[in-house]
Scaffold this motif. Sequence first.
Motif, PDB file in Angstrom:
ATOM      1  N   ALA A 238      30.495  29.174  35.399  1.00  0.00           N
ATOM      2  CA  ALA A 238      31.809  29.824  35.378  1.00  0.00           C
ATOM      3  C   ALA A 238      32.041  30.782  36.557  1.00  0.00           C
ATOM      4  N   PRO A 239      31.933  30.305  37.808  1.00  0.00           N
ATOM      5  CA  PRO A 239      32.149  31.209  38.940  1.00  0.00           C
ATOM      6  C   PRO A 239      33.620  31.611  39.075  1.00  0.00           C
ATOM      7  N   ALA A 240      33.839  32.846  39.519  1.00  0.00           N
ATOM      8  CA  ALA A 240      35.188  33.364  39.771  1.00  0.00           C
ATOM      9  C   ALA A 240      35.131  34.311  40.957  1.00  0.00           C
ATOM     10  N   TRP A 241      36.064  34.172  41.896  1.00  0.00           N
ATOM     11  CA  TRP A 241      36.088  34.985  43.111  1.00  0.00           C
ATOM     12  C   TRP A 241      36.842  36.290  42.882  1.00  0.00           C
ATOM     13  N   SER A 242      36.338  37.351  43.480  1.00  0.00           N
ATOM     14  CA  SER A 242      37.117  38.582  43.544  1.00  0.00           C
ATOM     15  C   SER A 242      38.242  38.381  44.557  1.00  0.00           C
ATOM     16  N   PRO A 243      39.358  39.117  44.446  1.00  0.00           N
ATOM     17  CA  PRO A 243      40.492  38.908  45.354  1.00  0.00           C
ATOM     18  C   PRO A 243      40.156  39.100  46.826  1.00  0.00           C
ATOM     19  N   ASP A 244      39.153  39.926  47.147  1.00  0.00           N
ATOM     20  CA  ASP A 244      38.783  40.109  48.549  1.00  0.00           C
ATOM     21  C   ASP A 244      37.770  39.078  49.030  1.00  0.00           C
ATOM     22  N   GLY A 245      37.330  38.185  48.147  1.00  0.00           N
ATOM     23  CA  GLY A 245      36.421  37.120  48.520  1.00  0.00           C
ATOM     24  C   GLY A 245      34.982  37.528  48.713  1.00  0.00           C
ATOM     25  N   ARG A 246      34.656  38.788  48.433  1.00  0.00           N
ATOM     26  CA  ARG A 246      33.303  39.276  48.696  1.00  0.00           C
ATOM     27  C   ARG A 246      32.349  39.072  47.526  1.00  0.00           C
ATOM     28  N   ASP A 281      29.320  36.191  26.496  1.00  0.00           N
ATOM     29  CA  ASP A 281      30.422  36.594  27.369  1.00  0.00           C
ATOM     30  C   ASP A 281      30.481  35.584  28.510  1.00  0.00           C
ATOM     31  N   THR A 282      31.660  35.002  28.757  1.00  0.00           N
ATOM     32  CA  THR A 282      31.748  33.929  29.740  1.00  0.00           C
ATOM     33  C   THR A 282      33.180  33.827  30.271  1.00  0.00           C
ATOM     34  N   GLU A 283      33.405  32.861  31.160  1.00  0.00           N
ATOM     35  CA  GLU A 283      34.712  32.560  31.758  1.00  0.00           C
ATOM     36  C   GLU A 283      35.382  33.787  32.385  1.00  0.00           C
ATOM     37  N   PRO A 284      34.711  34.486  33.293  1.00  0.00           N
ATOM     38  CA  PRO A 284      35.348  35.641  33.927  1.00  0.00           C
ATOM     39  C   PRO A 284      36.454  35.223  34.884  1.00  0.00           C
ATOM     40  N   VAL A 285      37.458  36.073  35.033  1.00  0.00           N
ATOM     41  CA  VAL A 285      38.504  35.895  36.046  1.00  0.00           C
ATOM     42  C   VAL A 285      39.006  37.275  36.437  1.00  0.00           C
ATOM     43  N   TYR A 286      39.136  37.506  37.723  1.00  0.00           N
ATOM     44  CA  TYR A 286      39.585  38.806  38.213  1.00  0.00           C
ATOM     45  C   TYR A 286      41.101  38.953  38.086  1.00  0.00           C
ATOM     46  N   SER A 287      41.537  40.187  37.847  1.00  0.00           N
ATOM     47  CA  SER A 287      42.957  40.500  37.973  1.00  0.00           C
ATOM     48  C   SER A 287      43.316  40.477  39.456  1.00  0.00           C
ATOM     49  N   PRO A 288      44.588  40.222  39.807  1.00  0.00           N
ATOM     50  CA  PRO A 288      44.966  40.124  41.221  1.00  0.00           C
ATOM     51  C   PRO A 288      44.683  41.385  42.028  1.00  0.00           C
ATOM     52  N   ASP A 289      44.708  42.548  41.392  1.00  0.00           N
ATOM     53  CA  ASP A 289      44.417  43.785  42.117  1.00  0.00           C
ATOM     54  C   ASP A 289      42.925  44.068  42.228  1.00  0.00           C
ATOM     55  N   GLY A 290      42.100  43.218  41.628  1.00  0.00           N
ATOM     56  CA  GLY A 290      40.663  43.354  41.730  1.00  0.00           C
ATOM     57  C   GLY A 290      40.051  44.450  40.879  1.00  0.00           C
ATOM     58  N   LYS A 291      40.864  45.107  40.066  1.00  0.00           N
ATOM     59  CA  LYS A 291      40.363  46.246  39.296  1.00  0.00           C
ATOM     60  C   LYS A 291      39.760  45.853  37.955  1.00  0.00           C
ATOM     61  N   SER A 292      40.128  44.661  37.449  1.00  0.00           N
ATOM     62  CA  SER A 292      39.689  44.258  36.109  1.00  0.00           C
ATOM     63  C   SER A 292      39.129  42.845  36.137  1.00  0.00           C
ATOM     64  N   PRO A 328      40.937  31.992  30.183  1.00  0.00           N
ATOM     65  CA  PRO A 328      41.992  32.842  30.724  1.00  0.00           C
ATOM     66  C   PRO A 328      42.292  32.543  32.186  1.00  0.00           C
ATOM     67  N   SER A 329      43.574  32.684  32.542  1.00  0.00           N
ATOM     68  CA  SER A 329      44.025  32.606  33.929  1.00  0.00           C
ATOM     69  C   SER A 329      45.123  33.645  34.103  1.00  0.00           C
ATOM     70  N   ILE A 330      45.064  34.425  35.174  1.00  0.00           N
ATOM     71  CA  ILE A 330      46.021  35.500  35.409  1.00  0.00           C
ATOM     72  C   ILE A 330      46.923  35.115  36.579  1.00  0.00           C
ATOM     73  N   SER A 331      48.235  35.282  36.428  1.00  0.00           N
ATOM     74  CA  SER A 331      49.163  34.988  37.516  1.00  0.00           C
ATOM     75  C   SER A 331      48.988  35.993  38.643  1.00  0.00           C
ATOM     76  N   GLN A 332      49.306  35.572  39.866  1.00  0.00           N
ATOM     77  CA  GLN A 332      49.111  36.421  41.032  1.00  0.00           C
ATOM     78  C   GLN A 332      50.003  37.655  41.024  1.00  0.00           C
ATOM     79  N   ASP A 333      51.122  37.599  40.325  1.00  0.00           N
ATOM     80  CA  ASP A 333      51.963  38.793  40.226  1.00  0.00           C
ATOM     81  C   ASP A 333      51.474  39.749  39.142  1.00  0.00           C
ATOM     82  N   GLY A 334      50.402  39.367  38.438  1.00  0.00           N
ATOM     83  CA  GLY A 334      49.801  40.234  37.432  1.00  0.00           C
ATOM     84  C   GLY A 334      50.564  40.344  36.137  1.00  0.00           C
ATOM     85  N   ARG A 335      51.604  39.532  35.954  1.00  0.00           N
ATOM     86  CA  ARG A 335      52.469  39.666  34.777  1.00  0.00           C
ATOM     87  C   ARG A 335      52.009  38.802  33.613  1.00  0.00           C
TER      88      ARG A 335
END
Length: 424
Positions: A238-246, A281-292, A328-335
């Motif tokens: 279940a890999p997921a990238w942070s918004p900054d790609g790091r 705990d599995t299937e992580p996905v970052y919020s678009p702002d990278g905070k959550s 879970p999947s979060i839209s890029q506008d965070g809404r």
Amino acid sequence: MLKRSLLCLMAGMIALPALAQFRVEVSGIGLTQLPIAIAPFRGDDTSPQKVGAIVQADLERSGQFRLIDAAGSGLDENARPDMSPWRQKGADSLAAGSVTRLADGRYDVRFRLWDAVRGQDLGGQSYAVTVGDLRLAAHRIADFIYEKLTGDKGAFSTRIAYVTKAGARYSLWVADADGENAQAALTSPEPIISPAWSPNGAQLAYVSFESRKPVVYVHDIATGRRRLVANFRGSNSAPAWSPDGRTLAVTLSRDGVSQIYGLDAAAGGEPRRLSQSSSIDTEPVYSPDGKSIYFVSDRGGSPQIYRMPASGGAADRVTFTGTYNISPSISQDGRWLAYISRVSGAFKLHVMELASGSTTPITETSADESPSFAPNSRLIVYATKQHDREALMTTTLDGKLKARLAGQGGDIREPDWGPFQKQN
């Protein structure tokens, strides 16, 4: 029924011919649609790709447009059309263009867009492209029209990734956002699951079973080179990238139970544990702002979606409707949060407005999986089963209009919608 994305061990898929083509079937009617006439592009009849038809299909699939018949108009980008007949037909806007083969074998693609109500020229574009980039030129024209008329950035020139199985071989595909022009990034005799685009669209992380257990690779799309980033004891998934790609968030069972860890996306190294529970705990996905980080956990007795700080810490439950919510999947506008909920034994796509917690079921199918938002947050791609065959679908966020991208005689799985790409 155990979902593949949750347990990382479900790998059986029905065979799909490796070069399967797609066709688009649009169903439903959007609540508000902009009426537009797109004249047949001059030269389309001899072009290897029907540019005007691709533009029309893109706009129709978005759910934002209603097409007005423009057959036989004889217009191109140099025309100065009388707008009165188009207004009488009900068109608010008009587009026309041409496709011309150049002496060097490339194609010159041009178009222009007009506001039929105000009689204004809204601009145009031109591209000199190889035959292999004709579809990309058409998608970029559709992006231009979409942005001019809606104010939102178009996502037609982006890409999707998905997985198929043909005989005993699994393939990871990269395709246009409409499912066409698929190119195999990887083939393997062992299962490939959970593809995830990097924020710059240059790499895909995915899970491979080549080592007879799930491990995580990062794959460079342009070169085909890949590197192993997670091969720890137990399951790596279940890999997921942070918004900054790091950073890559991954699910590891190295300590006995599946938990979420953070890894340096470039260097790998020792992972840092982010979730702290005795449950799965599995299937992580970052919020678009990278905070959550949003993730799935059964810590409450059944799978639900939670949110924790990206650095780890206490988690808050997000989903409360239904007893089984995953993917879970979060839209890029965070809404918006898209996810799969089990309802009376059926797995259905749902969308939640995060600010209010209001949840809407989007589909009437019963085997939905792997939702992923378009980078403009206006559409969702997901996999489902129709007529005993697995299919790739897109839907508007209200579920009013869906488009089916159907493989010929096979299944499509695990879609992920890539980010916006920089234009050359």
